[in-house]
Scaffold this motif. Structure first.
Motif, PDB file in Angstrom:
ATOM      1  N   ALA A 101       0.267   3.509  -9.840  1.00  0.00           N
ATOM      2  CA  ALA A 101      -0.749   4.321 -10.497  1.00  0.00           C
ATOM      3  C   ALA A 101      -1.721   4.952  -9.502  1.00  0.00           C
ATOM      4  CB  ALA A 101      -1.514   3.468 -11.506  1.00  0.00           C
ATOM      5  N   GLN A 102      -2.100   4.223  -8.459  1.00  0.00           N
ATOM      6  CA  GLN A 102      -3.208   4.640  -7.599  1.00  0.00           C
ATOM      7  C   GLN A 102      -2.795   5.415  -6.364  1.00  0.00           C
ATOM      8  OE1 GLN A 102      -5.678   1.199  -6.742  1.00  0.00           O
ATOM      9  NE2 GLN A 102      -5.758   0.597  -8.896  1.00  0.00           N
ATOM     10  N   TRP A 103      -1.533   5.368  -5.970  1.00  0.00           N
ATOM     11  CA  TRP A 103      -1.091   6.151  -4.818  1.00  0.00           C
ATOM     12  C   TRP A 103      -0.632   7.528  -5.266  1.00  0.00           C
ATOM     13  CZ3 TRP A 103       2.402   2.444  -1.438  1.00  0.00           C
ATOM     14  CH2 TRP A 103       1.565   1.526  -0.782  1.00  0.00           C
ATOM     15  N   GLY A 104      -1.092   8.539  -4.554  1.00  0.00           N
ATOM     16  CA  GLY A 104      -0.614   9.883  -4.791  1.00  0.00           C
ATOM     17  C   GLY A 104       0.593  10.204  -3.925  1.00  0.00           C
ATOM     18  N   LEU A 105       1.134  11.388  -4.107  1.00  0.00           N
ATOM     19  CA  LEU A 105       2.298  11.804  -3.310  1.00  0.00           C
ATOM     20  C   LEU A 105       1.948  11.863  -1.823  1.00  0.00           C
ATOM     21  CD1 LEU A 105       3.645  14.653  -5.615  1.00  0.00           C
ATOM     22  CD2 LEU A 105       4.435  12.280  -5.481  1.00  0.00           C
ATOM     23  N   THR A 106       0.722  12.273  -1.518  1.00  0.00           N
ATOM     24  CA  THR A 106       0.294  12.323  -0.122  1.00  0.00           C
ATOM     25  C   THR A 106       0.327  10.943   0.505  1.00  0.00           C
ATOM     26  OG1 THR A 106      -1.172  14.141  -0.722  1.00  0.00           O
ATOM     27  CG2 THR A 106      -1.519  13.126   1.409  1.00  0.00           C
ATOM     28  N   ASP A 107      -0.072   9.919  -0.251  1.00  0.00           N
ATOM     29  CA  ASP A 107      -0.063   8.556   0.272  1.00  0.00           C
ATOM     30  C   ASP A 107       1.354   8.097   0.591  1.00  0.00           C
ATOM     31  OD1 ASP A 107      -2.849   8.335  -0.092  1.00  0.00           O
ATOM     32  OD2 ASP A 107      -2.552   7.868  -2.209  1.00  0.00           O
ATOM     33  N   PHE A 108       2.286   8.383  -0.304  1.00  0.00           N
ATOM     34  CA  PHE A 108       3.678   8.001  -0.043  1.00  0.00           C
ATOM     35  C   PHE A 108       4.206   8.700   1.207  1.00  0.00           C
ATOM     36  CE2 PHE A 108       3.582   6.700  -4.518  1.00  0.00           C
ATOM     37  CZ  PHE A 108       4.256   5.489  -4.444  1.00  0.00           C
ATOM     38  N   LEU A 109       3.870   9.978   1.363  1.00  0.00           N
ATOM     39  CA  LEU A 109       4.313  10.716   2.545  1.00  0.00           C
ATOM     40  C   LEU A 109       3.751  10.091   3.821  1.00  0.00           C
ATOM     41  CD1 LEU A 109       4.464  14.556   2.956  1.00  0.00           C
ATOM     42  CD2 LEU A 109       3.364  13.182   4.700  1.00  0.00           C
ATOM     43  N   LEU A 110       2.456   9.774   3.823  1.00  0.00           N
ATOM     44  CA  LEU A 110       1.825   9.210   5.015  1.00  0.00           C
ATOM     45  C   LEU A 110       2.372   7.828   5.346  1.00  0.00           C
ATOM     46  CD1 LEU A 110      -1.897  10.250   4.459  1.00  0.00           C
ATOM     47  CD2 LEU A 110      -0.260  11.261   6.044  1.00  0.00           C
ATOM     48  N   LEU A 111       2.577   7.001   4.345  1.00  0.00           N
ATOM     49  CA  LEU A 111       3.113   5.664   4.599  1.00  0.00           C
ATOM     50  C   LEU A 111       4.560   5.734   5.063  1.00  0.00           C
ATOM     51  CD1 LEU A 111       1.416   3.888   1.590  1.00  0.00           C
ATOM     52  CD2 LEU A 111       1.127   3.261   3.998  1.00  0.00           C
ATOM     53  N   GLY A 112       5.333   6.679   4.517  1.00  0.00           N
ATOM     54  CA  GLY A 112       6.678   6.882   5.032  1.00  0.00           C
ATOM     55  C   GLY A 112       6.659   7.293   6.492  1.00  0.00           C
ATOM     56  N   ALA A 113       5.750   8.212   6.845  1.00  0.00           N
ATOM     57  CA  ALA A 113       5.621   8.630   8.239  1.00  0.00           C
ATOM     58  C   ALA A 113       5.240   7.457   9.127  1.00  0.00           C
ATOM     59  CB  ALA A 113       4.578   9.743   8.355  1.00  0.00           C
ATOM     60  N   ALA A 114       4.336   6.593   8.644  1.00  0.00           N
ATOM     61  CA  ALA A 114       3.927   5.424   9.423  1.00  0.00           C
ATOM     62  C   ALA A 114       5.101   4.480   9.650  1.00  0.00           C
ATOM     63  CB  ALA A 114       2.785   4.703   8.711  1.00  0.00           C
ATOM     64  N   GLY A 115       5.892   4.234   8.598  1.00  0.00           N
ATOM     65  CA  GLY A 115       7.061   3.377   8.769  1.00  0.00           C
ATOM     66  C   GLY A 115       8.062   3.959   9.746  1.00  0.00           C
ATOM     67  N   GLY A 116       8.268   5.275   9.691  1.00  0.00           N
ATOM     68  CA  GLY A 116       9.190   5.915  10.631  1.00  0.00           C
ATOM     69  C   GLY A 116       8.683   5.861  12.057  1.00  0.00           C
ATOM     70  N   ALA A 117       7.359   6.055  12.234  1.00  0.00           N
ATOM     71  CA  ALA A 117       6.783   5.979  13.573  1.00  0.00           C
ATOM     72  C   ALA A 117       6.965   4.584  14.159  1.00  0.00           C
ATOM     73  CB  ALA A 117       5.305   6.350  13.531  1.00  0.00           C
ATOM     74  N   GLY A 118       6.757   3.551  13.338  1.00  0.00           N
ATOM     75  CA  GLY A 118       6.953   2.187  13.817  1.00  0.00           C
ATOM     76  C   GLY A 118       8.394   1.886  14.149  1.00  0.00           C
ATOM     77  N   PHE A 119       9.317   2.418  13.344  1.00  0.00           N
ATOM     78  CA  PHE A 119      10.737   2.211  13.603  1.00  0.00           C
ATOM     79  C   PHE A 119      11.148   2.884  14.913  1.00  0.00           C
ATOM     80  CE2 PHE A 119      15.257   2.945  13.204  1.00  0.00           C
ATOM     81  CZ  PHE A 119      15.726   1.784  12.601  1.00  0.00           C
ATOM     82  N   GLY A 120      10.692   4.120  15.107  1.00  0.00           N
ATOM     83  CA  GLY A 120      10.992   4.787  16.369  1.00  0.00           C
ATOM     84  C   GLY A 120      10.379   4.062  17.553  1.00  0.00           C
ATOM     85  N   LEU A 121       9.186   3.476  17.348  1.00  0.00           N
ATOM     86  CA  LEU A 121       8.522   2.752  18.432  1.00  0.00           C
ATOM     87  C   LEU A 121       9.310   1.521  18.851  1.00  0.00           C
ATOM     88  CD1 LEU A 121       6.078   2.281  20.272  1.00  0.00           C
ATOM     89  CD2 LEU A 121       4.966   1.121  18.349  1.00  0.00           C
ATOM     90  N   VAL A 122       9.836   0.768  17.884  1.00  0.00           N
ATOM     91  CA  VAL A 122      10.563  -0.442  18.262  1.00  0.00           C
ATOM     92  C   VAL A 122      11.813  -0.089  19.062  1.00  0.00           C
ATOM     93  CG1 VAL A 122      11.970  -0.663  16.146  1.00  0.00           C
ATOM     94  CG2 VAL A 122      11.364  -2.686  17.442  1.00  0.00           C
TER      95      VAL A 122
END
Length: 646
Positions: A101-122
């Protein structure tokens, strides 16, 4: 080198976060934790699934493992990796109604980007964190490089990273290229940002938008597969080969992908927010209801009481957005809606004069702990971190690269193993403690605190899995300077050394400091508030939106702006004690058994832990701060306790 790699991963997420400030609800600390979750959670999930697939196919078909691995690298592996990078955030949304309910589409996009950045970092850390002795360069401003065949590996310096768009931590540059090298765009970050938006559309979108969400999930997989196919089997045939050329052509505008996705997410989120404001006008300030734009109305409040109000108003803005996103999914009496409406009413009653007198000072009676015993948890935690911190921070610099070799020496390495096993035990205990305190966080109106706790759990479990796997595979490989696998799993895993992989897992302990560590300084500082300011912040603290800042709030010097009987009428208390009195065994249960605390914290054990935390450092019969149930002071203390126990 390691610090620059970590900075590059977080910097790209920060760039997107700043551009998304008009509609996002998630804060940068949560996104940094998302990077860490991508590093330990998504990385370990993808590794495990790839191990199961490649070994399983070898057993079923009888084909050689190297051939299975090579084919999987551009077919199944990209699908596994793209799903693994957004899986933590998709799972949170599926499990929790408040998140959906509380996350918007922008939030999902940003969290996806964060997960991808961490995956690339490892991947980059596992490949290059142990190469400090073989690189050349001028330091953190000029970067470092290392020849690798007919190309060179470039770890970029700080000026190059800061002036680049979504930079990748490490680039591979053709030695014969005539173009001036510059940081490439992080592929994993871009792919996962698109996939994150796809998850958001599947959860929040209309039927047509869900179809677009499916497309956004498929495109990163196909582009990832085509990219790997060009590297692994450029002359092969099949569907992937047919798609490789057009997808490679589109990759020339890779920088545009996240901007287009962010523009679409922002447009759709703005529509939802406007609809929420029409549905819940009580969340609008008086100036907004009078026709002033939100930026002007809230901007006036933001500068009413410098230096405190900008952060308070920004937190209120993000919290209000989270409530407005949920307007079509919850009833009007939803606790989040009520908390924001109360905060808005309190905000309307504040001005520059209302904030004057707010200051920070030492807590009354604060004394530093005596002896070494109170500091033992902190000392043990720091000692367990020493090998990992030394290896990845000074050890990753060419000047101090000998440290990495020293830790691999036969007379040092057994000690590193002992410390690492102890660190795994520490992580296990901290995960247990965090899980015990999860229930009251789940009860908070805002989803933020519970999400942070669950991402920490994911990070810890991934780190433990990585540590145990490194121990088993590394010891079987024969030594700290041996590769832990001899075949391609995530590619980078096959290149890293046992010692580097083990210590990378132990580095996750940074996110699990001793419980109550912030209290070791003898109470620290308190934020002394005016009555109007305390009334406004209490509503945000009660919503779970100000857990860290509310830890600075104290009963002394702050008021509620309401009558003394307000809290008793709201929570059904009888004859509350004064705020400062001697706490005897007879009245210790008053706060613990109050209706307010039971409503906030449903777990009896957590309530008992809260009471013990309040009494920490005092002896029987000494004066204690006795809190009025439901008051801003009690809200602040509970928020402080929950913040420290995460």
């Amino acid at each position: 080198m390691t610090v620059l790699m970590m900075f590059a991963a977080c910097y790209g997420v920060w760039q997107l976060t700043m551009l998304a400030s008009a509609t996002r609800t998630v804060r940068m600390p949560l996104l940094v934790l998302g990077v860490v979750a991508g590093l330990y959670g998504a990385g370990m999930l993808a590794l495990g699934l790839q191990v199961l697939y490649t070994r399983g196919m070898t057993a079923l078909t009888g084909d050689p493992l190297p051939e299975i691995v090579r084919t999987a690298s551009y077919t199944v592996d990209p699908l596994i990796e793209e799903l693994a990078k957004v899986a933590p955030f998709a799972l949170l949304a599926l499990l929790h109604r408040k998140v959906r309910a509380q996350w918007g589409l922008t939030d999902f996009l940003l969290l996806g980007a964060a997960g991808g950045a961490g995956f690339g970092l490892v991947e980059q850390l596992l490949r290059h964190a142990d190469e400090a002795a073989s690189v050349t360069g001028g330091g953190p401003f000029d970067g470092w490089s290392r020849m690798q065949g007919f190309s060179f590996v470039q770890i970029w310096g700080l000026p190059d990273l800061i002036t680049s768009w979504l930079p990748t931590p490490v680039s591979y540059i053709d030695a014969f290229s005539a173009d001036a090298p510059s940081p490439e765009i992080s592929l994993h970050l871009v792919w996962s940002a698109l996939a994150g938006l796809g998850i958001g559309l599947l959860i929040r979108g209309s039927a047509l938008q869900r179809l677009a969400g499916v497309a956004l999930l498929l495109f990163p997989w196909l582009d990832h597969a085509a990219y790997n196919h060009e590297v692994t089997d450029p002359d092969g045939a099949g569907v992937i080969n047919a798609l490789a050329t057009p997808l490679a052509f589109l990759r020339h505008v890779l920088w545009l992908y996240p901007l287009l996705a962010l523009a679409a997410a922002t447009f759709l989120d703005r529509r939802t927010l406007l609809a929420g404001k029409r549905a819940w006008p009580d969340t609008l300030t008086a100036a907004e209801r009078g026709g002033r734009p939100a930026v002007a109305a809230l901007g006036g409040h933001a500068f009413a009481g410098l230096p405190w109000t900008p952060y308070f108003i920004w937190t209120y803005t993000l919290t209000r957005r989270a409530a407005l996103f949920s307007h079509a999914r919850v009833a009007a009496d939803d606790p989040m809606h009520q908390a924001v409406a109360q905060a808005t009413t309190a905000l309307d009653g504040t001005d520059a004069q209302a904030w004057r007198g707010t200051t920070v000072r030492r807590r009354d009676g604060a004394t530093p702990p005596r002896g070494i015993k109170p500091w033992l948890p902190l000392i043990v935690w720091a000692a367990l971190l020493v090998p990992a911190v030394v290896y990845f921070l000074p050890g990753s610099l060419p000047t101090f690269s000998g440290v990495q070799g020293l830790l691999a020496e036969p007379w040092v390495f057994p000690l590193v193993l002992v410390v690492s096993v102890a660190g795994l035990g520490w992580l296990g205990w901290q995960l247990y403690a965090t899980a015990r305190r999860l229930r009251p966080l789940l009860a908070a109106p805002a989803a933020d605190a519970a999400v942070r706790a669950e991402l920490r759990l994911l990070t810890g479990f991934g780190s433990i899995a990585a540590g145990i796997g490194s121990l088993v595979l590394g010891l079987a490989a024969g030594g700290p300077d041996q590769p832990i696998l001899t075949s391609h799993i995530l590619d980078a895993i096959s290149q890293t050394l046992f010692l580097a992989s083990l210590l990378l897992a132990m580095l996750a302990m940074v996110w699990f400091p001793p419980l109550g560590m912030a209290a070791l300084a003898g109470g620290g500082f308190q934020l002394v508030l005016t009555a109007a300011a305390a009334d406004f912040l209490a509503t945000l603290a009660g919503a779970g939106a100000l857990a860290i800042l509310a830890a600075m709030m104290s009963g002394n010097g702050s008021g509620s702006g309401r009558g003394d009987d307000y809290w008793e009428e709201k929570y059904g208390q009888d004859d509350p004690p004064p705020r400062q009195q001697r706490m005897s065994d007879a009245n210790k249960a008053e706060l613990e058994d109050s209706g307010w605390l039971k409503n906030k914290v449903q777990n009896p054990q957590t309530r008992r832990d809260f009471m013990k935390w309040l009494e920490k450092g005092h002896q029987q019969g000494e004066p204690h701060e006795h809190l009025r149930p439901g008051s801003p002071e009690a809200e602040a203390k509970l928020a402080e306790f929950l913040a420290e126990t995460l």
